[in-house]
Motif scaffolding. Structure first.
Motif, PDB file in Angstrom:
ATOM      1  N   GLN A 265       0.845  -1.197   0.000  1.00 52.92           N
ATOM      2  CA  GLN A 265       0.000   0.000   0.000  1.00 52.92           C
ATOM      3  C   GLN A 265       0.881   1.248   0.000  1.00 52.92           C
ATOM      4  O   GLN A 265       1.912   1.293   0.691  1.00 52.92           O
ATOM      5  CB  GLN A 265      -0.900   0.007   1.238  1.00 52.92           C
ATOM      6  N   HIS A 266       0.480   2.249  -0.780  1.00 59.18           N
ATOM      7  CA  HIS A 266       1.135   3.549  -0.738  1.00 59.18           C
ATOM      8  C   HIS A 266       0.095   4.592  -0.363  1.00 59.18           C
ATOM      9  O   HIS A 266      -1.012   4.598  -0.909  1.00 59.18           O
ATOM     10  CB  HIS A 266       1.758   3.917  -2.084  1.00 59.18           C
ATOM     11  N   ALA A 267       0.440   5.474   0.586  1.00 61.17           N
ATOM     12  CA  ALA A 267      -0.495   6.494   1.048  1.00 61.17           C
ATOM     13  C   ALA A 267       0.198   7.849   1.105  1.00 61.17           C
ATOM     14  O   ALA A 267       1.344   7.958   1.563  1.00 61.17           O
ATOM     15  CB  ALA A 267      -1.052   6.138   2.420  1.00 61.17           C
ATOM     16  N   GLN A 268      -0.517   8.872   0.651  1.00 57.24           N
ATOM     17  CA  GLN A 268      -0.018  10.240   0.725  1.00 57.24           C
ATOM     18  C   GLN A 268      -0.282  10.829   2.104  1.00 57.24           C
ATOM     19  O   GLN A 268      -1.239  10.456   2.781  1.00 57.24           O
ATOM     20  CB  GLN A 268      -0.712  11.123  -0.314  1.00 57.24           C
ATOM     21  N   THR A 269       0.540  11.771   2.496  1.00 60.76           N
ATOM     22  CA  THR A 269       0.264  12.519   3.719  1.00 60.76           C
ATOM     23  C   THR A 269      -0.631  13.712   3.409  1.00 60.76           C
ATOM     24  O   THR A 269      -0.460  14.357   2.359  1.00 60.76           O
ATOM     25  CB  THR A 269       1.560  13.031   4.376  1.00 60.76           C
ATOM     26  N   PRO A 270      -1.569  14.040   4.278  1.00 61.53           N
ATOM     27  CA  PRO A 270      -2.385  15.240   4.065  1.00 61.53           C
ATOM     28  C   PRO A 270      -1.689  16.522   4.502  1.00 61.53           C
ATOM     29  O   PRO A 270      -2.171  17.614   4.209  1.00 61.53           O
ATOM     30  CB  PRO A 270      -3.617  14.975   4.925  1.00 61.53           C
ATOM     31  N   THR A 271      -0.567  16.417   5.217  1.00 65.63           N
ATOM     32  CA  THR A 271       0.138  17.619   5.657  1.00 65.63           C
ATOM     33  C   THR A 271       0.868  18.255   4.479  1.00 65.63           C
ATOM     34  O   THR A 271       1.299  17.577   3.546  1.00 65.63           O
ATOM     35  CB  THR A 271       1.141  17.298   6.770  1.00 65.63           C
ATOM     36  N   ARG A 272       1.026  19.577   4.546  1.00 68.38           N
ATOM     37  CA  ARG A 272       1.675  20.327   3.470  1.00 68.38           C
ATOM     38  C   ARG A 272       2.999  20.897   3.963  1.00 68.38           C
ATOM     39  O   ARG A 272       3.149  21.245   5.137  1.00 68.38           O
ATOM     40  CB  ARG A 272       0.789  21.494   3.021  1.00 68.38           C
ATOM     41  N   ASN A 273       3.950  21.020   3.047  1.00 63.97           N
ATOM     42  CA  ASN A 273       5.192  21.702   3.374  1.00 63.97           C
ATOM     43  C   ASN A 273       4.882  23.126   3.808  1.00 63.97           C
ATOM     44  O   ASN A 273       4.053  23.810   3.215  1.00 63.97           O
ATOM     45  CB  ASN A 273       6.127  21.724   2.166  1.00 63.97           C
TER      46      ASN A 273
END
Length: 433
Positions: free
Chosen positions: A344-352
């Motif tokens: 599984q690959h998941a993106q983070t919802p946090t932004r730089n």
């Protein structure tokens, strides 16, 4: 008194900004997906399309057409590792030049190990109609930074527990199509704190703690379609708008700030993300089934944390909507024994630019393997293990104590998350009566 409360509310920004944000070890941001040992063994790649009580959390249609009573119980042990390191974090006290924040420059393993139980039960009332109930803890964690950590003005100790009770109903419309719906009854209990800088660097830090709890509602709906060797599934889990009643306690402030030491009753509101889940399972042979699942998470719902009267402060979070993708395989070694694996690959919802030490989240890969063994016609044992690796990333969110006042004290965060990973072990079983 109103002015005093307003200043206290502004000073809580570092606390409130992390109300539900610290990183969970397994899914995205603070969401925990370990609600099934069977699912854990294939990296949650087929749950929305699979049938049975073990898939009930992901799709209320999963139990339509069942007979008798099925129960599922699982427990997952989550073992996160990693370091949150300072690079060049600065503090700017009123009338003073920017200075190094000081303290311990490396925080190792700030996210505590955790044990996550889950369970579900379902009963077939007729050949078409079934009722179910799941109990889960989808947003739970404990994180703990040392009192002298470089990140102390952003994060100290945080504890969140949610308890989600989900009664559901499912109906087999045709032999191929099932539908379902559920009510999500969710309780949240949060306790979090951070340190506050006094105006002189020679003085010890003050401290602030926010506590709150409350019950709130959401809903879920789903469907499944089966045609020959293929099973398709789709579901939607709504956002839950939480209202926590609690208090903000401030201590240890000295000199001109001493008047802010107080206990203020406060209400906090925020929204958890919605989920749209799509998946398929295809039996390519009598022994081999391939799984695929895509999840869109509406993290933009977590756009701000809002503190009500008498504080009346809104703290922006600016989370983004994200995707996760999973693929897996089930292989029936014998009629009683199945092995499985998934990625599984998941993106983070946090932004730089908006990532603080309380939420050191990043994109991740989940590599999993598991097995099931039918001990008898009434009991099946499931086990799963996963290794999750997180991408190194920045800790770069600027905050300010006493913002908007003459003593505003910016904290210019400049740190990094490094070598973060987690091991998740899950054990469970399904009972048929």
């Amino acid at each position: 008194m109103a002015g005093k409360n307003w200043k206290v509310g502004i000073a809580t920004s570092a606390v409130a900004a992390g109300l539900l944000a610290p990183q969970a070890a397994s899914a995205q941001a603070f969401y925990l997906q370990e609600q099934s040992s069977r699912g854990a063994g294939r990296a949650f790649s087929g749950e929305v399309a699979d049938q049975g009580v073990q898939s009930l959390w992901w799709n209320p249609a999963a139990i339509a057409g069942m007979e008798g009573v099925d129960a599922h119980q699982a427990v997952s042990v989550i073992l996160p590792k990693g370091s949150v390191d300072n690079v060049n974090t600065l503090i700017v006290r009123p009338g003073q030049s920017a200075a190094a924040v000081g303290g311990s420059q490396r925080s190792r393993d700030p996210i505590n190990n955790g044990v996550l139980p889950s369970g579900a039960i379902a009963v077939g009332l007729t050949s078409r109609l079934a009722l179910g109930l799941t109990v889960a803890s989808p947003y739970s964690f404990t994180t703990n930074y040392d009192a002298d950590s470089w990140a102390r003005y952003s994060a100290d100790k945080t504890k969140l527990r949610t308890y989600d009770i989900q009664p559901s109903i499912a109906y087999l419309v045709t032999p191929n199509l099932s539908i379902g719906a559920a009510l999500d009854i969710e309780y949240a209990d949060a306790s979090l704190s951070n340190y506050l800088p006094n105006l002189s660097p020679l003085l010890a830090d003050g401290h602030q703690e926010l506590k709150g709890n409350g019950w709130d509602l959401g809903w879920s709906a789903g469907l499944q379609y089966r045609a020959g060797p293929m099973q398709l599934g789709a579901s939607y889990k709504s956002s839950v708008k939480h209202n926590l009643d609690g208090s903000v306690t401030t201590t240890g402030l000295l000199g001109p700030l001493a008047g802010q030491n107080s206990v203020v009753n406060a209400n906090a509101t925020f929204e958890t993300p919605w989920q749209a889940i799509f998946g398929a399972r295809v039996a390519v042979s009598p022994k081999v089934t391939l799984n695929g699942q895509v999840t869109r998470m509406g993290w933009s719902k977590f756009d701000a944390i809002r503190l009500g009267a008498p504080l009346n402060v809104s703290i922006p979070e600016n989370y983004r909507d994200t995707w996760s993708f999973a693929g897996g395989i089930d292989y029936a070694v014998t009629p009683a024994w199945t092995v499985r694996a998934g990625v599984q690959h998941a993106q983070t919802p946090t932004r730089n630019g908006n990532r603080d030490a309380r939420v050191p989240d990043s994109n991740r890969w989940n590599f999993a393997a598991g097995t099931s063994y039918a001990v008898s016609s009434r009991f099946t044992l499931d086990a799963g293990a996963a290794y999750i690796t997180f991408k190194d990333t920045t800790i770069d969110r600027t905050t300010a104590a006493y913002a908007g006042t003459a003593v505003q004290t910016p904290i210019l965060m400049d740190g990094k998350l490094e070598d973060a990973h987690a091991v998740v072990l899950s054990l469970g079983g399904r009972f048929h009566f």
